[in-house]
Design a protein around this motif. Structure first.
Motif, PDB file in Angstrom:
ATOM      1  N   PHE A 164       0.852  -1.181   0.000  1.00  0.00           N
ATOM      2  CA  PHE A 164       0.000   0.000   0.000  1.00  0.00           C
ATOM      3  C   PHE A 164       0.890   1.234   0.000  1.00  0.00           C
ATOM      4  CE2 PHE A 164      -2.652  -3.346   1.578  1.00  0.00           C
ATOM      5  CZ  PHE A 164      -3.910  -3.070   1.061  1.00  0.00           C
ATOM      6  N   VAL A 165       0.567   2.172  -0.873  1.00  0.00           N
ATOM      7  CA  VAL A 165       1.376   3.377  -1.035  1.00  0.00           C
ATOM      8  C   VAL A 165       0.486   4.598  -0.839  1.00  0.00           C
ATOM      9  CG1 VAL A 165       2.708   4.771  -2.669  1.00  0.00           C
ATOM     10  CG2 VAL A 165       3.041   2.290  -2.577  1.00  0.00           C
ATOM     11  N   ASP A 166       0.912   5.495   0.045  1.00  0.00           N
ATOM     12  CA  ASP A 166       0.232   6.771   0.240  1.00  0.00           C
ATOM     13  C   ASP A 166       0.894   7.785  -0.679  1.00  0.00           C
ATOM     14  OD1 ASP A 166      -0.901   9.144   1.055  1.00  0.00           O
ATOM     15  OD2 ASP A 166      -0.760   8.697   3.197  1.00  0.00           O
ATOM     16  N   ALA A 167       0.182   8.188  -1.720  1.00  0.00           N
ATOM     17  CA  ALA A 167       0.763   9.077  -2.731  1.00  0.00           C
ATOM     18  C   ALA A 167       0.939  10.500  -2.224  1.00  0.00           C
ATOM     19  CB  ALA A 167      -0.111   9.073  -3.991  1.00  0.00           C
ATOM     20  N   THR A 168       0.414  10.816  -1.045  1.00  0.00           N
ATOM     21  CA  THR A 168       0.475  12.200  -0.557  1.00  0.00           C
ATOM     22  C   THR A 168       1.715  12.491   0.276  1.00  0.00           C
ATOM     23  OG1 THR A 168      -0.750  11.765   1.488  1.00  0.00           O
ATOM     24  CG2 THR A 168      -2.049  12.240  -0.490  1.00  0.00           C
ATOM     25  N   VAL A 169       2.475  11.449   0.667  1.00  0.00           N
ATOM     26  CA  VAL A 169       3.655  11.697   1.487  1.00  0.00           C
ATOM     27  C   VAL A 169       4.823  12.094   0.597  1.00  0.00           C
ATOM     28  CG1 VAL A 169       2.899  10.105   3.274  1.00  0.00           C
ATOM     29  CG2 VAL A 169       4.407   9.296   1.455  1.00  0.00           C
ATOM     30  N   ARG A 170       5.845  12.650   1.229  1.00  0.00           N
ATOM     31  CA  ARG A 170       7.036  13.064   0.475  1.00  0.00           C
ATOM     32  C   ARG A 170       8.275  12.469   1.122  1.00  0.00           C
ATOM     33  NH1 ARG A 170       4.920  18.865  -0.082  1.00  0.00           N
ATOM     34  NH2 ARG A 170       5.941  19.197   1.911  1.00  0.00           N
ATOM     35  N   ASP A 171       9.355  12.484   0.351  1.00  0.00           N
ATOM     36  CA  ASP A 171      10.671  12.059   0.858  1.00  0.00           C
ATOM     37  C   ASP A 171      10.647  10.639   1.411  1.00  0.00           C
ATOM     38  OD1 ASP A 171      11.869  14.505   0.194  1.00  0.00           O
ATOM     39  OD2 ASP A 171      11.203  15.402   2.069  1.00  0.00           O
ATOM     40  N   GLU A 172      10.013   9.741   0.660  1.00  0.00           N
ATOM     41  CA  GLU A 172      10.110   8.312   0.952  1.00  0.00           C
ATOM     42  C   GLU A 172      10.843   7.659  -0.215  1.00  0.00           C
ATOM     43  OE1 GLU A 172       6.604   6.967   3.921  1.00  0.00           O
ATOM     44  OE2 GLU A 172       6.376   6.453   1.832  1.00  0.00           O
ATOM     45  N   PHE A 173      11.645   6.659   0.092  1.00  0.00           N
ATOM     46  CA  PHE A 173      12.499   6.099  -0.942  1.00  0.00           C
ATOM     47  C   PHE A 173      12.529   4.579  -0.854  1.00  0.00           C
ATOM     48  CE2 PHE A 173      14.011  10.360  -0.023  1.00  0.00           C
ATOM     49  CZ  PHE A 173      14.082  10.914  -1.304  1.00  0.00           C
ATOM     50  N   GLY A 174      13.120   3.974  -1.888  1.00  0.00           N
ATOM     51  CA  GLY A 174      13.347   2.542  -1.882  1.00  0.00           C
ATOM     52  C   GLY A 174      12.547   1.796  -2.928  1.00  0.00           C
ATOM     53  N   LEU A 175      13.100   0.680  -3.364  1.00  0.00           N
ATOM     54  CA  LEU A 175      12.313  -0.257  -4.150  1.00  0.00           C
ATOM     55  C   LEU A 175      11.117  -0.684  -3.316  1.00  0.00           C
ATOM     56  CD1 LEU A 175      15.232  -2.435  -5.591  1.00  0.00           C
ATOM     57  CD2 LEU A 175      14.020  -0.580  -6.761  1.00  0.00           C
ATOM     58  N   ILE A 176      10.076  -1.165  -3.959  1.00  0.00           N
ATOM     59  CA  ILE A 176       8.784  -1.347  -3.296  1.00  0.00           C
ATOM     60  C   ILE A 176       8.893  -2.189  -2.027  1.00  0.00           C
ATOM     61  CG2 ILE A 176       8.160  -3.361  -4.706  1.00  0.00           C
ATOM     62  CD1 ILE A 176       5.710  -0.615  -3.609  1.00  0.00           C
ATOM     63  N   GLU A 177       9.755  -3.219  -2.021  1.00  0.00           N
ATOM     64  CA  GLU A 177       9.862  -4.085  -0.843  1.00  0.00           C
ATOM     65  C   GLU A 177      10.640  -3.433   0.295  1.00  0.00           C
ATOM     66  OE1 GLU A 177      13.219  -5.386  -3.676  1.00  0.00           O
ATOM     67  OE2 GLU A 177      11.117  -4.717  -3.811  1.00  0.00           O
ATOM     68  N   ASN A 178      11.343  -2.326   0.005  1.00  0.00           N
ATOM     69  CA  ASN A 178      12.145  -1.645   1.026  1.00  0.00           C
ATOM     70  C   ASN A 178      11.501  -0.370   1.545  1.00  0.00           C
ATOM     71  OD1 ASN A 178      14.219  -3.569   0.677  1.00  0.00           O
ATOM     72  ND2 ASN A 178      15.042  -2.432  -1.052  1.00  0.00           N
ATOM     73  N   ARG A 179      10.348  -0.043   1.027  1.00  0.00           N
ATOM     74  CA  ARG A 179       9.724   1.214   1.418  1.00  0.00           C
ATOM     75  C   ARG A 179       9.070   1.095   2.799  1.00  0.00           C
ATOM     76  NH1 ARG A 179       9.860   4.398  -2.981  1.00  0.00           N
ATOM     77  NH2 ARG A 179       8.439   5.950  -2.132  1.00  0.00           N
ATOM     78  N   GLY A 180       8.689   2.240   3.351  1.00  0.00           N
ATOM     79  CA  GLY A 180       8.048   2.251   4.659  1.00  0.00           C
ATOM     80  C   GLY A 180       6.694   1.563   4.630  1.00  0.00           C
ATOM     81  N   PHE A 181       6.274   1.080   5.791  1.00  0.00           N
ATOM     82  CA  PHE A 181       5.010   0.360   5.915  1.00  0.00           C
ATOM     83  C   PHE A 181       3.957   1.286   6.497  1.00  0.00           C
ATOM     84  CE2 PHE A 181       2.008  -2.290   8.275  1.00  0.00           C
ATOM     85  CZ  PHE A 181       1.643  -3.202   7.301  1.00  0.00           C
ATOM     86  N   ILE A 182       2.738   1.283   5.907  1.00  0.00           N
ATOM     87  CA  ILE A 182       1.620   2.081   6.415  1.00  0.00           C
ATOM     88  C   ILE A 182       0.778   1.202   7.336  1.00  0.00           C
ATOM     89  CG2 ILE A 182      -0.335   3.552   5.821  1.00  0.00           C
ATOM     90  CD1 ILE A 182       0.751   3.695   2.968  1.00  0.00           C
ATOM     91  N   TYR A 183       0.552   1.677   8.556  1.00  0.00           N
ATOM     92  CA  TYR A 183      -0.243   0.915   9.510  1.00  0.00           C
ATOM     93  C   TYR A 183      -1.718   1.284   9.397  1.00  0.00           C
ATOM     94  CZ  TYR A 183       4.028  -0.603  11.844  1.00  0.00           C
ATOM     95  OH  TYR A 183       5.238  -1.187  12.121  1.00  0.00           O
ATOM     96  N   PHE A 184      -2.542   0.345   8.992  1.00  0.00           N
ATOM     97  CA  PHE A 184      -4.007   0.450   9.065  1.00  0.00           C
ATOM     98  C   PHE A 184      -4.559  -0.929   8.760  1.00  0.00           C
ATOM     99  CE2 PHE A 184      -3.210   1.001   4.567  1.00  0.00           C
ATOM    100  CZ  PHE A 184      -4.281   0.390   3.930  1.00  0.00           C
TER     101      PHE A 184
END
Length: 673
Positions: free
Chosen positions: A391-411
């Motif tokens: 899951f990707v939040d398109a409204t955040v900024r300054d997040e990086f990484g290939l998809i498996e290395n990106r930050g996790f959204i909690y919900f």
């Protein structure tokens, strides 16, 4: 009254017919000091003689009416009553029906003493939050302690074409009143004047013993009312450990019906606008990126960082997304617009994606709510890639990484914008990487210690730390680390009040590397410490390093009867090494103690290597997250966290002081310990 010209945001008039009409005589009659009232006032509790609240909904408007009378016996209450603010949405009107005080048995009209100002509610516009909301400032002159203030007002939101969703669907959540107040009379009425049937669901109501009752669902046809009425009422909810009872009112629909209602709105945008039609330059850049993994990363970061996020509160009231061509051309849009553009880009590169509706703020309650599109206030993108769900939040900024290395959204809960969908729950998540990987080394020689920390952050931690180092003064960063180490090395117990800059000499911290694909952010800290040993009141010396972040205080202290514990901790790994040129106690209980915890929700392991002059502990913590821990399993979960806190979150070594007498004393202590 100091308002010669009335404007559209507020009016002074009589209530609507559905709200009823109360005379001055009836008001005075309702403000009586009963035995219940006298008891509450004598105890110093603020007292509301009566509260009459009505909510009216039709296919043309939503309106809310309130009439109440309450004491001004506390200076703070008087201050809040003298100056108050009401925020109204676009096309919403605030109506004042009565402002009066009962003073020494006499009813006094305070509208002539009321000053009203209408201000723009745009305090965050520079941050991209746009709103046509207005702030109505109400100042009432000459309110006095021990007055009884009577306020009767209402607010009406007439629907425009932009409010097509509110025309079609109704949603309102009534929550039982704050338990700070005592009420002589409390009444709430919901009035359905819509053509559609409205369902209402009573949740977290309790029996006489305080046990939560099973939810009840009932219905209101057009013209019907729901009423709750209480006398001599104090809400008995234990606010710290119980959820306030609430009633969810919503137009009767199933999740599938709502899903099929919204799908054509989004499909209309997707079917008419492909990336080739409006973004040839972006396509050139995408085509130049090698590898699908890298194209996906480029697409996400392009929308997150190059398309400016504008939260338009008025547009968010509906679900019609902006055309992706407009979003791309203007380089700005709200969450719907950014997610639609991202999906169009992902369609072009051949990555399966969909738009999903969420509400991070009320995520826990969505499972209790009746089905309604108005339960959601945000949109994100769900991506299926290489057999995994992201899951990707398109409204955040300054997040990086290939998809498996990106930050996790909690919900947990979401509604996917596809035909025939129901409310979905995400699966629990286990990190494929270590969010924190830290190596600590303290080497004590003579009276000097050399401390080194090397820390690698990944995922959300890398994004957060990258922003922190970018926005924070270097001296402030070093002070922050020094302060943490002051407690971690236990210096807070033997040199409290000492300037930490005088303890950690020559402290420095540097970024070692920043890998934007792996989303790894690595730092290195060093410092020289004079007198590195912790010395207890008996002058025994110790080297200690205990990372209190490893202890999950929120899990150990959690107490709630209704809410399950939300598990959202990071995976962590530590290697802590303490060395000295002194002889140490290699058999001390806590020095050699290891732990292995295998809980359904986390695995925890600490392993040690002991030498005659030092020791190393390796700690690994791997949680299963994004889930609620059932109450019947929580105590075992809590107990395992207590085990972690029982000296298993770091390392301590005892120094054996040189000299024959010290050795005799040490052996004597060991024998009779």
């Amino acid at each position: 009254m100091n308002n010669p010209i009335q404007i559209e945001n507020y009016k002074i008039l009589k209530p609507e017919i559905w709200a009823g009409n109360i005379t001055d005589e009836e008001l005075i009659d309702k403000i009586k000091d009963s035995e219940f009232a006298t008891k509450q006032i004598d105890e110093g509790r603020d007292y509301c003689y009566f509260l009459d609240k009505k909510y009216y909904t039709s296919n043309k408007e939503n309106s809310e009416y309130v009439c109440l009378a309450y004491t001004l016996n506390e200076p703070g209450n008087l201050e809040r009553a003298s100056v108050s603010e009401v925020v109204v949405e676009e096309n919403e009107v605030y109506s004042i029906h009565r402002i009066s005080v009962l003073r020494d048995g006499v009813l006094i009209d305070k509208i002539p003493d009321t000053n009203i100002k209408v201000l723009d509610s745009e305090n965050q516009s520079s941050g991209g939050i746009l709103s046509s909301n207005k702030k109505i400032n109400i100042t009432i002159k000459d309110l006095r302690l021990y007055d009884v203030l009577i306020m009767e007002d209402s607010r009406c939101k007439a629907f425009t074409e932009r409010d097509f969703l509110r025309k079609e669907f109704s949603k309102y959540v009534w929550v039982s009143p704050d338990n700070y107040w005592a009420y002589g009379s409390f009444k709430f009425t919901f009035i359905n004047d819509r053509e559609e049937k409205i369902a209402y669901k009573k949740t977290f109501f309790r029996d006489a013993q305080g046990n939560v009752l099973e939810p009840e669902i009932h219905h209101l046809k057009k013209g019907e009312r729901f009423v709750i009425e209480e006398s001599n009422y104090i809400n008995a909810v234990d606010a710290g450990r119980e959820i306030f009872p609430f009633i969810d009112f919503a137009t009767e629909n199933s999740w599938k019906e709502l899903s099929n209602y919204i799908v054509p709105i989004y499909d209309d945008v997707f079917s008419q606008h492909s990336l080739k039609d409006f973004a040839p330059h972006l396509i050139e850049k995408l085509d130049a990126v090698n590898g699908l993994d890298e194209k996906l990363q480029f697409a996400i970061e392009y929308v997150q960082n190059h398309i400016y996020y504008i939260f338009n509160a008025d547009e968010m009231n509906g679900h019609k997304p902006q055309k992706p061509s407009v979003t791309y051309e203007n380089k700005q849009g709200d969450c719907k617009a950014k997610c639609v553009l991202l999906k169009v880009i992902l369609d072009y590169i051949g990555v399966d994606a969909s738009v999903v509706l969420v509400n991070f703020h009320t995520d826990y309650y969505i499972k209790y709510y009746l089905p309604s599109l108005l339960s959601f206030n945000h949109v994100v993108v769900k991506i299926n890639f290489k057999g995994q769900e992201y899951f990707v939040d398109a409204t955040v900024r300054d997040e990086f990484g290939l998809i498996e290395n990106r930050g996790f959204i909690y919900f947990m809960h979401y509604l996917e914008v596809k035909p025939d969908q129901v409310l979905q729950e995400r699966k629990p998540y286990q990190f494929p990487y270590c969010c924190i990987d830290e190596k600590v080394e303290l080497n004590a020689q003579n009276t000097t210690g050399r401390l080194k920390l090397t820390t690698t952050y990944k995922g959300n931690r890398a994004n957060a730390m990258r922003r922190y180092f970018k926005s924070t003064n270097k001296r402030e960063i070093i002070d922050s680390w020094n302060s943490f180490l002051f407690y971690g090395l236990n210096y807070s117990n033997d040199r409290s009040g000492t300037d930490i800059r005088n303890i950690f000499k020559d402290a420095s911290i540097d970024i070692v590397s920043d890998d934007k694909k792996l989303n790894e952010f690595k730092i290195h800290y060093t410092a020289t410490i004079e007198n590195p040993y912790y010395i207890d009141p008996q002058n025994n010396r110790f080297l200690m390093y205990f990372d209190r972040n490893v202890i999950k205080a929120s899990a150990r202290d959690f107490m709630h009867k209704d809410l399950p514990f939300w598990h959202n901790f990071d995976s962590e790994k530590y290697e802590i090494s303490l060395y000295t040129d002194q002889k140490i106690d290699t058999e001390e209980k806590y020095t050699v103690q290891e732990s292995t915890i295998s809980n359904p929700y986390f695995d925890y392991k600490s392993r040690k290597k002991i030498t005659k002059n030092g020791a190393t502990v390796s700690i690994e913590y791997n949680p299963l997250v994004n889930l609620e821990i059932p109450q019947e399993q929580f105590e075992a979960f809590r107990e395992d966290h207590h085990k972690v806190a029982d000296s298993n979150f770091g390392l301590g070594i005892d120094i054996i002081e040189p000299g024959l007498m010290n050795m005799i004393k040490f052996n004597f202590k060991k024998r009779f310990k």
